[in-house]
Design an enzyme around this catalytic site. Sequence first.
Site, PDB file in Angstrom:
ATOM      1  N   HIS A 169      86.141 -44.432  20.969  1.00 32.86           N
ATOM      2  CA  HIS A 169      86.827 -46.033  20.769  1.00 32.86           C
ATOM      3  C   HIS A 169      87.047 -46.559  22.402  1.00 32.86           C
ATOM      4  O   HIS A 169      86.997 -45.900  23.358  1.00 32.86           O
ATOM      5  CB  HIS A 169      88.126 -45.928  20.137  1.00 32.86           C
ATOM      6  CG  HIS A 169      89.150 -45.193  20.549  1.00 32.86           C
ATOM      7  ND1 HIS A 169      90.104 -45.666  21.638  1.00 32.86           N
ATOM      8  CD2 HIS A 169      89.376 -43.619  20.492  1.00 32.86           C
ATOM      9  CE1 HIS A 169      90.868 -44.674  21.857  1.00 32.86           C
ATOM     10  NE2 HIS A 169      90.556 -43.618  21.273  1.00 32.86           N
ATOM     11  N   CYS A 185      91.464 -38.180  20.965  1.00 32.02           N
ATOM     12  CA  CYS A 185      90.032 -38.976  20.582  1.00 32.02           C
ATOM     13  C   CYS A 185      89.417 -39.304  22.103  1.00 32.02           C
ATOM     14  O   CYS A 185      89.976 -38.624  22.946  1.00 32.02           O
ATOM     15  CB  CYS A 185      90.267 -40.200  19.903  1.00 32.02           C
ATOM     16  SG  CYS A 185      90.947 -40.061  18.251  1.00 32.02           S
TER      17      CYS A 185
END
Length: 216
Positions: A169, A185
């Site tokens: 992301h 992440c």
Amino acid sequence: MIFRRLLLGALLSASLAACQTVQAPPQPVAEVDPYAGWYIGMAPDKPFDVPLVDRSKMDAKYARQTVEYKGSEKPGSIVVDIDERVLYLVQPDSKAIRYGVGVGKQGFSWKGVASVGRKGVWPSWSPTKTMVGIKPDLPRFREAGLDNPLGARALYLYQDGRDILFRIHGTNEPWSIGEQLSSGCVRMLNEDVVDLYERVPVGSTVYVKRNGRYRV
């Protein structure tokens, strides 16, 4: 000046979140604006424009570039090297597009093989149960926007049809690229994750490596 005020107002309202750990970049003690000098403009996008980072502040290693690639993964695959803090989008003819990334801090990084189960444009965000357990005061939901921990785009990774809660992301903390800071992440500059998003279809294979291996 108006651009600067609007951008900083949104970015400075960001909170600690899953896949996002607010870390101020190196700066003098008296400096109160952690974003000073990091942004040079905006790229048109919908429903929000994408802040553009002054890449001269970053190690050239983490600039988006086409490089030689000798791995065995097929063209179209994504390969994340946790140790090197780079993401490769494998291309034909032994080439790859390489992007700089930030990765999970020690104890939070994941490795393995997954696929892009879905993609999001300026996605909303909710913390995982694990993150809430670690930090109970986290907001339970955040709308899309410049202060959203997932940034301008997100690729949601799946295994066997199940969301494994691991994302690739965007980030509003450009100084974190090349660092091991997040809650697990893989984060990219917003302008880079927009580029990757446009190149990668749902179903693409993602290999996340540590110590040169992605097998768990």
